[in-house]
Design an enzyme around this catalytic site. Structure first.
Site, PDB file in Angstrom:
ATOM      1  CE1 TYR A   1      43.650 -18.374  24.494  1.00  8.51           C
ATOM      2  CE2 TYR A   1      43.051 -19.803  26.321  1.00  8.51           C
ATOM      3  CZ  TYR A   1      42.712 -18.829  25.413  1.00  8.51           C
ATOM      4  OH  TYR A   1      41.449 -18.314  25.409  1.00  8.51           O
TER       5      TYR A   1
ATOM      6  N   PRO B   1      39.734 -24.745  27.773  1.00  9.05           N
ATOM      7  CG  PRO B   1      38.559 -26.200  26.369  1.00  9.05           C
ATOM      8  CD  PRO B   1      38.384 -24.976  27.236  1.00  9.05           C
ATOM      9  CB  CYS B   2      45.284 -24.729  27.650  1.00 15.43           C
ATOM     10  SG  CYS B   2      45.809 -26.464  27.743  1.00 15.43           S
ATOM     11  CD  GLN B   3      42.770 -28.179  23.450  1.00 13.42           C
ATOM     12  OE1 GLN B   3      42.331 -27.178  24.018  1.00 13.42           O
ATOM     13  NE2 GLN B   3      42.075 -29.293  23.344  1.00 13.42           N
TER      14      GLN B   3
END
EC number: 2.1.1.37
Length: 503
Positions: A133, A129-131
Site C-alpha cells: 500500500y 503489512p503495508c508494503q
C-alpha cells in the site's frame, strides 16, 4: 483510579510491539492486558517476546532486566533466573505467518484457548503489512514489469485480520496502516473501500461501527498525524476504530476524538541528550584517527564545493577545525553523558539505565561523508534540508535522474527545531534520508535515535541484527500515539459499561 475493567487484547501483525506497548501502559478507567501478540518476522518477534517478558517480571526481575540493558549480564542469564516470566512471555507471543494454513490452524488453537471462558472483554489491535500500500512500495512495484497487483497477497492480508475479528468478535478493534492505503487500488477498485466495507461486516452484516479518531475528521478522515499528538515525527497513518454495534449504540460519535497536543516535539528534544558518536567507516581501517582524517577531508571537500564567500563555506571550515581538535569519540556510548534530558525524554529514560541501548553507529562510505557534512551544515544555516538543486555538482551522486526531481530528497538531514520526517523501514538500507543534524558527527541516525523519534522508551531493547532493528523501528506504531488511542478507547468502553449497568 482503580480500573473498571481489564480488556484482554490480541495484537496481530504486531512487529516489535509499538501498539502493545502503548495499550499495556495506558492509564485510565480501563486497562488493556496483552493476551497474545502475533508476528512472523524472527527479529521483530524476538523483540516482541522480550518486551512481554519485561511486562511479566516482578520488581527484582525488572532490575535484572535493567542490568541486561546496561550490558552487565546476558539475556540468557535473566531468562534462567525468571523462568516463570519467560514462560508467560512465550504464552503471550506467537511467531506465526497469518494467511499460511498451518500457522492459521496453530493460531486458532491459541485463540480457542483464550475464548474458553466465554468472557466478552476482548479487544483486537494491529495492522496488516503495508508494503503493497505504501507509496514507495507502489513505486517499486510499478517498475517491475512482471508485477500483478491481483496476485500480490500483501494486498489482501487484511482479510486475515477480519477473519480473527469474526472468530473473536471483540468489543472493539483498532486497525493501523499507511496513508497510501487510501489511494491504493486493485482491478480498478479502491482497496480502502473494500477494507472499510469488510471491517464493518466482520462478524456479520453491519456488526461494527467504524470511527475516525482524527481531531478534524471532516478534513482528515481516518488519518492521524503523529506530530499533532506529542510524537517528534511527521508520521501520518490511517487509524480505524471499530466498535461492535451493541457497544456503539449508546455512544455519540462526535465525542470520539484524539485531542491535539499543545505543541509539537522537536528532534532536539527527542535526541539532543544522547551522547555524541562518530560515524563508522565501511571500507578500510575503522578507528578514531582514520575517521578524523576521513571526515576532516570530507569537510574540506564540502567547503571547496560551496559557493565562494558564502556563510556555508565558512561554517564548513569552522566544523573542520572543530573536528581536528576533537578528543577521541567512539561509535557507541558507555554512558548518557551530561546533557540534561528534555521533558519529553524524561518520560522515556529509566534512571537506572547507565547508557542508551541500541545506540551504535553504522559505517558509511567515505564518498558519502562530504555529502553528509554539506547537508547537515546547510540545514544548520538554512533551517531546512538541501534539495538536489542546492547540491554543488561535484558532490552530486552518480544518478542519471539526479536532476529529474525524483532524487530531490535522496540525501535528507533531520532538522533540530522541528519534528523529524517519517521514520520508515528504508532506514535499514542506508542512512541518506536520516542524516543526524549535528554536522560534526557526520553520520546517520542510530537505532536508538530512530526509536526515540518513534517515542519508544529507552529500556525497550531491540533484538536481532542492526538491519533488522532498523526495520522493526521503522515499521512500528509510536507507543505515545498508541497510548493515547488506548486511553480514548478505554474511556469509551468503561463509559459503555457504566451506561449498560445503569440501564
Amino acid at each position: 483510579m482503580k480500573s473498571n475493567r481489564v480488556f484482554r487484547t490480541i495484537d496481530l501483525f504486531a512487529g516489535p510491539g509499538g501498539l502493545a506497548e502503548g495499550f499495556s501502559t495506558s492509564t485510565g478507567p480501563a486497562e488493556f492486558k496483552i493476551d497474545l501478540s502475533v508476528e512472523m518476522d524472527a527479529g521483530a518477534f524476538s523483540t516482541l517476546r522480550l518486551r512481554s517478558f519485561y511486562r511479566n517480571l516482578d520488581p527484582s526481575g525488572r532490575q535484572d532486566y535493567i542490568d541486561f540493558a546496561n550490558g552487565e549480564i546476558p539475556l540468557k542469564e535473566i531468562v534462567q533466573r525468571h523462568g516463570v516470566a519467560w514462560e508467560q512471555a512465550e504464552a503471550e507471543t506467537a511467531m506465526l505467518e497469518l494467511g499460511k494454513p498451518d500457522d492459521d490452524r496453530k493460531l486458532d488453537v491459541r485463540l480457542d484457548k483464550l475464548l474458553e471462558d466465554d468472557a466478552d472483554n476482548f479487544v483486537v489491535i494491529g495492522g496488516p503489512p503495508c508494503q503493497a500500500y505504501s507509496l514507495a512500495g507502489r513505486s517499486r512495484n510499478a517498475g517491475n514489469a512482471d508485477y500483478t497487483p491481483e496476485k500480490d497477497r500483501r494486498h489482501f492480508l487484511f482479510r486475515e485480520y477480519i477473519r480473527i475479528l469474526d472468530k473473536v468478535r471483540p468489543r472493539a478493534f483498532v486497525m493501523e496502516n499507511v496513508k497510501g492505503i487510501l489511494s491504493s487500488s486493485v482491478s480498478g477498485g479502491r482497496i480502502f473501500e473494500l477494507i472499510h466495507r469488510d471491517l464493518a461486516n466482520a462478524a456479520g452484516p453491519d456488526s461494527y461501527r467504524l470511527f475516525s479518531l482524527s481531531p478534524e475528521p471532516d478534513k482528515s478522515g481516518y488519518l492521524l498525524r503523529a506530530e499533532e499528538h506529542g510524537v517528534p515525527q511527521a508520521r501520518h497513518r490511517v487509524i480505524i476504530l471499530g466498535l461492535r454495534q451493541d457497544v456503539a449504540a449508546s455512544l455519540d460519535a462526535s465525542e470520539i476524538r484524539l485531542p491535539k497536543a499543545t505543541r509539537e516535539v522537536s528532534v532536539e528534544e527527542a535526541i539532543g541528550d544522547l551522547p555524541e558518536l562518530r560515524s563508522g567507516l565501511s571500507r578500510g581501517e575503522d578507528n578514531f584517527p582514520c575517521w578524523k582524517k576521513a571526515v576532516g577531508e570530507a569537510f574540506l571537500a564540502a567547503a571547496d564545493a560551496a559557493p565562494e564567500g558564502s556563510g556555508l563555506r565558512e561554517r564548513l571550515w569552522q566544523h573542520h577545525k572543530a573536528i581536528q581538535q576533537r578528543m577521541e569519540t567512539g561509535r557507541s556510548s558507555t554512558s548518557y553523558g551530561t546533557t540534561p534530558p528534555s521533558e519529553f525524554v524524561k518520560t522515556l529514560r529509566d534512571d537506572r539505565l547507565i547508557r542508551p541501548p541500541n545506540h551504535e553507529t553504522r559505517g558509511h562510505m567515505t564518498s558519502d561523508l562530504a555529502r553528509y557534512a554539506f547537508c547537515a551544515t546547510f540545514a544548520e544555516l538554512e533551517g531546512r534540508p538541501p534539495s538536489s538543486r542546492d547540491f554543488p555538482e561535484v558532490l552530486a551522486p552518480n544518478h542519471q535522474s539526479w536532476n529529474s526531481g525524483k532524487f530531490a530528497d535522496r540525501f535528507k538531514v533531520q532538522v533540530w527545531n522541528r519534528p523529524s520526517s517519517t521514520v520508515t523501514s528504508h532506514i535499514s538500507k542506508d542512512g541518506h534520508y536520516f542524516i543526524h543534524p549535528d554536522p560534526t558527527q557526520c553520520r546517520s541516525l542510530t537505532v536508538r535515535e530512530a526509536a526515540r523519534l518513534q517515542s519508544f522508551p529507552d529500556d525497550y531493547v531491540f533484538l536481532g541484527n542492526r538491519t533488522s532493528q532498523y526495520v522493526q523501528v521503522g515499521n512500528a506504531v509510536p507507543p505515545v500515539l498508541a497510548r493515547q488511542i488506548a486511553l480514548v478507547l478505554g474511556q469509551l468502553l468503561a463509559g459503555g459499561i457504566k451506561q449498560a449497568r445503569a440501564a
